[in-house]
Structures are given as structure tokens and as C-alpha cells.
Write a protein that holds these residues in place. Structure first.
Motif, PDB file in Angstrom:
ATOM      1  N   VAL A 181       7.297  20.619 -23.609  1.00  0.00           N
ATOM      2  CA  VAL A 181       7.393  19.339 -22.921  1.00  0.00           C
ATOM      3  C   VAL A 181       6.152  19.052 -22.087  1.00  0.00           C
ATOM      4  O   VAL A 181       5.945  17.925 -21.649  1.00  0.00           O
ATOM      5  N   THR A 182       5.315  20.059 -21.882  1.00  0.00           N
ATOM      6  CA  THR A 182       4.093  19.844 -21.107  1.00  0.00           C
ATOM      7  C   THR A 182       3.182  18.808 -21.768  1.00  0.00           C
ATOM      8  O   THR A 182       2.388  18.161 -21.088  1.00  0.00           O
ATOM      9  N   ARG A 183       3.303  18.642 -23.075  1.00  0.00           N
ATOM     10  CA  ARG A 183       2.467  17.647 -23.768  1.00  0.00           C
ATOM     11  C   ARG A 183       2.858  16.226 -23.391  1.00  0.00           C
ATOM     12  O   ARG A 183       2.046  15.310 -23.488  1.00  0.00           O
ATOM     13  N   TRP A 184       4.102  16.036 -22.976  1.00  0.00           N
ATOM     14  CA  TRP A 184       4.570  14.699 -22.593  1.00  0.00           C
ATOM     15  C   TRP A 184       4.962  14.649 -21.117  1.00  0.00           C
ATOM     16  O   TRP A 184       5.824  13.856 -20.727  1.00  0.00           O
ATOM     17  N   SER A 185       4.333  15.498 -20.320  1.00  0.00           N
ATOM     18  CA  SER A 185       4.720  15.564 -18.907  1.00  0.00           C
ATOM     19  C   SER A 185       4.515  14.225 -18.205  1.00  0.00           C
ATOM     20  O   SER A 185       5.341  13.806 -17.385  1.00  0.00           O
ATOM     21  N   VAL A 191       0.834  -1.204   0.000  1.00  0.00           N
ATOM     22  CA  VAL A 191       0.000   0.000   0.000  1.00  0.00           C
ATOM     23  C   VAL A 191       0.872   1.259   0.000  1.00  0.00           C
ATOM     24  O   VAL A 191       0.616   2.216  -0.744  1.00  0.00           O
ATOM     25  N   GLU A 192       1.916   1.255   0.834  1.00  0.00           N
ATOM     26  CA  GLU A 192       2.810   2.416   0.892  1.00  0.00           C
ATOM     27  C   GLU A 192       3.525   2.628  -0.439  1.00  0.00           C
ATOM     28  O   GLU A 192       3.707   3.764  -0.880  1.00  0.00           O
ATOM     29  N   LEU A 193       3.932   1.532  -1.070  1.00  0.00           N
ATOM     30  CA  LEU A 193       4.621   1.650  -2.354  1.00  0.00           C
ATOM     31  C   LEU A 193       3.706   2.242  -3.415  1.00  0.00           C
ATOM     32  O   LEU A 193       4.115   3.125  -4.180  1.00  0.00           O
ATOM     33  N   ILE A 194       2.455   1.787  -3.466  1.00  0.00           N
ATOM     34  CA  ILE A 194       1.506   2.309  -4.455  1.00  0.00           C
ATOM     35  C   ILE A 194       1.257   3.799  -4.215  1.00  0.00           C
ATOM     36  O   ILE A 194       1.279   4.609  -5.158  1.00  0.00           O
ATOM     37  N   LEU A 195       1.019   4.165  -2.960  1.00  0.00           N
ATOM     38  CA  LEU A 195       0.768   5.569  -2.643  1.00  0.00           C
ATOM     39  C   LEU A 195       1.994   6.429  -2.948  1.00  0.00           C
ATOM     40  O   LEU A 195       1.867   7.549  -3.462  1.00  0.00           O
ATOM     41  N   LEU A 196       3.183   5.902  -2.644  1.00  0.00           N
ATOM     42  CA  LEU A 196       4.405   6.660  -2.900  1.00  0.00           C
ATOM     43  C   LEU A 196       4.636   6.856  -4.392  1.00  0.00           C
ATOM     44  O   LEU A 196       5.001   7.958  -4.842  1.00  0.00           O
ATOM     45  N   VAL A 197       4.416   5.798  -5.187  1.00  0.00           N
ATOM     46  CA  VAL A 197       4.603   5.906  -6.633  1.00  0.00           C
ATOM     47  C   VAL A 197       3.617   6.909  -7.231  1.00  0.00           C
ATOM     48  O   VAL A 197       3.985   7.751  -8.059  1.00  0.00           O
ATOM     49  N   LEU A 198       2.355   6.835  -6.796  1.00  0.00           N
ATOM     50  CA  LEU A 198       1.362   7.780  -7.309  1.00  0.00           C
ATOM     51  C   LEU A 198       1.718   9.212  -6.926  1.00  0.00           C
ATOM     52  O   LEU A 198       1.614  10.138  -7.747  1.00  0.00           O
ATOM     53  N   GLY A 199       2.131   9.406  -5.662  1.00  0.00           N
ATOM     54  CA  GLY A 199       2.486  10.752  -5.221  1.00  0.00           C
ATOM     55  C   GLY A 199       3.675  11.312  -5.985  1.00  0.00           C
ATOM     56  O   GLY A 199       3.654  12.471  -6.430  1.00  0.00           O
ATOM     57  N   LEU A 200       4.719  10.502  -6.158  1.00  0.00           N
ATOM     58  CA  LEU A 200       5.895  10.969  -6.889  1.00  0.00           C
ATOM     59  C   LEU A 200       5.584  11.185  -8.367  1.00  0.00           C
ATOM     60  O   LEU A 200       6.142  12.096  -8.998  1.00  0.00           O
ATOM     61  N   PHE A 201       4.696  10.372  -8.918  1.00  0.00           N
ATOM     62  CA  PHE A 201       4.343  10.538 -10.332  1.00  0.00           C
ATOM     63  C   PHE A 201       3.632  11.870 -10.558  1.00  0.00           C
ATOM     64  O   PHE A 201       3.979  12.635 -11.477  1.00  0.00           O
ATOM     65  N   PHE A 202       2.646  12.169  -9.723  1.00  0.00           N
ATOM     66  CA  PHE A 202       1.917  13.425  -9.895  1.00  0.00           C
ATOM     67  C   PHE A 202       2.805  14.626  -9.565  1.00  0.00           C
ATOM     68  O   PHE A 202       2.672  15.686 -10.183  1.00  0.00           O
ATOM     69  N   LEU A 203       3.718  14.463  -8.609  1.00  0.00           N
ATOM     70  CA  LEU A 203       4.653  15.553  -8.324  1.00  0.00           C
ATOM     71  C   LEU A 203       5.592  15.787  -9.504  1.00  0.00           C
ATOM     72  O   LEU A 203       5.837  16.939  -9.897  1.00  0.00           O
ATOM     73  N   GLY A 204       6.118  14.705 -10.089  1.00  0.00           N
ATOM     74  CA  GLY A 204       6.975  14.855 -11.261  1.00  0.00           C
ATOM     75  C   GLY A 204       6.231  15.437 -12.452  1.00  0.00           C
ATOM     76  O   GLY A 204       6.777  16.249 -13.205  1.00  0.00           O
ATOM     77  N   ARG A 205       4.972  15.037 -12.603  1.00  0.00           N
ATOM     78  CA  ARG A 205       4.175  15.592 -13.699  1.00  0.00           C
ATOM     79  C   ARG A 205       3.948  17.087 -13.509  1.00  0.00           C
ATOM     80  O   ARG A 205       3.974  17.853 -14.477  1.00  0.00           O
TER      81      ARG A 205
END
Length: 226
Positions: free
Chosen positions: A148-152, A55-69
Motif C-alpha cells: 500500500v506504500t505505492r498508493w500512500s 490559512v489555518e485550513l490550508i496548513l491543517l490539511v497539508l499537515g494531516l495529509f503528510f501525517l496520513g501519508r
């Protein structure tokens, strides 16, 4: 004085050191303390450790993905447009700095009524042309980064995947290459297999079957009859 048998000393020497931290995610920079706090919360709820880590891994990946985006789609284009002026000014200052030797040679030649070498003129033209091309590239290239926003999403996903592979591959090296260390991916696979093989804790060390195995292991074996 405490005396140790040779067998106990040999077993202690052969035993691999424990890998620090039950959850490898706690070793991550910046987010490690957050994961450690989440570990305590989910363990208080009685959630199994492998499930909590998943659960922590899924939440962490989602959080980092949206932050990177967000960084790739918003911050990077804004920062690129903001840096156009300062970078152009910096290139202009470097151009003046690199032209100082050319100026010194030209003034010395004038004082001696001698003609400066052709190499000096070539050097000056190269510096001027190079600076002009760099400034032009900055004025056109930096604002183009906004595209690059098109491929964020793709950029953020690839960056996250590359970092995950790098972290997994260098995890044990960061711990000093300890003997018996396992990469995070291997730890999670082993933890999941252990959980699937020991349903409801019956086969675990604290379960009935685990206690039975421990009791049998502590009994001496019967001598063989000749």
C-alpha cells in the motif's frame, strides 16, 4: 423589578442561539486546541478572520495529509508485519478453544463404548480447516499490506476527504442540533462573502456606513400623510 415588553420577549424567543466558536476548526478533536492558539496569534497580527481561517485550513490539511501519508506508507506496513506472529498464535488458541466441545463429546463416547456422531467429526474438521486457512491468509496477507506504500498519497487523500465530508455533515448534530447552526463549509462561504461585500470595514457595523445604517434604523419613520 425589570419589566420586558412583549416585542422584546418575542424577539428573544425567535433569535437563534449563537454557534459556539468563531472558527469551526476549533471543534476538531486533538487539533482543536492548536487551531484555537493559532487563532489568537493571527488575530494579534491584525489578519482578517476569513483569511486567518483559510490559512489555518490550508496548513491543517497539508499537515494531516503528510501525517496520513506517513502512517499509511511507514507505520501500517511495519505494524502489519509485526502482527503476523501474534495473530497466528491467537488463531491457534481459538482453534483449541473451539475444539473443546469436540473433545468432550469424543471422550464421553469412548467411556460409553459408543461411536461419536458424524456431526462431531464434521465439526472438528471444519474447525481445523478454518484455522489453517486463516493462519495461511494472515501469513500471506499481512505482509502484502506493505504494497500500500505505492498508493500512500491517494489513500491518505481519500481518507482525509471522507473525514472532512463526514465532519461537515455531522457538525451541527454534534452540537445538539441547535437552531440556526450552520455547517463549517456554509460558515466559511458566508464569512468570505461578508468580507468581499464589506471592503476595508466601511460597510461593517463599526465602519462609517454601518454606523450610518444603524443611526437610520434607530430613527422612527415619518408618519404618512393622508
Amino acid at each position: 423589578m425589570i419589566f420586558l415588553s412583549e416585542s422584546s420577549v418575542a424577539a428573544a424567543a425567535q433569535a437563534p442561539p449563537a454557534v459556539p466558536g468563531a472558527n469551526p476548526l476549533t471543534e476538531l478533536p486533538l487539533v482543536g486546541p492548536l487551531v484555537a492558539g493559532a487563532d489568537e496569534s493571527v488575530m494579534d497580527l491584525g489578519m482578517p478572520l476569513p483569511l486567518a481561517q483559510a490559512v489555518e485550513l490550508i496548513l491543517l490539511v497539508l499537515g494531516l495529509f503528510f501525517l496520513g501519508r506517513l502512517l499509511v506508507g511507514r507505520v501500517v506496513p511495519w505494524l502489519a508485519r509485526l502482527l503476523v506472529g501474534p495473530v497466528v498464535v491467537l488463531i491457534g488458541g481459538l482453534r483449541v478453544l473451539f475444539l473443546l466441545p469436540d473433545l468432550a463429546v469424543a471422550r464421553t463416547a469412548r467411556r460409553t463404548a459408543a461411536r461419536p456422531p458424524v456431526l462431531v467429526y464434521a465439526y472438528g474438521h471444519a474447525v481445523l480447516d478454518g484455522a489453517d486457512h486463516l493462519q495461511s491468509a494472515v501469513r500471506t496477507g499481512f505482509p502484502a499490506v506493505a504494497g500500500v506504500t505505492r498508493w500512500s498519497g491517494k489513500v491518505a487523500g481519500l481518507a482525509l476527504l471522507a473525514y472532512a465530508l463526514y465532519w461537515n455533515g455531522t457538525y451541527c448534530a454534534g452540537l445538539g442540533g441547535q437552531r440556526g447552526c450552520e455547517a463549517p463549509a456554509a460558515q466559511w462561504v458566508s464569512s468570505v462573502k461578508t468580507t468581499l461585500d464589506e471592503p476595508d470595514g466601511q460597510d461593517g457595523p463599526d465602519g462609517p456606513k454601518g454606523a450610518e445604517r444603524t443611526e437610520k434604523a434607530g430613527k422612527p419613520s415619518a408618519p404618512k400623510k393622508d
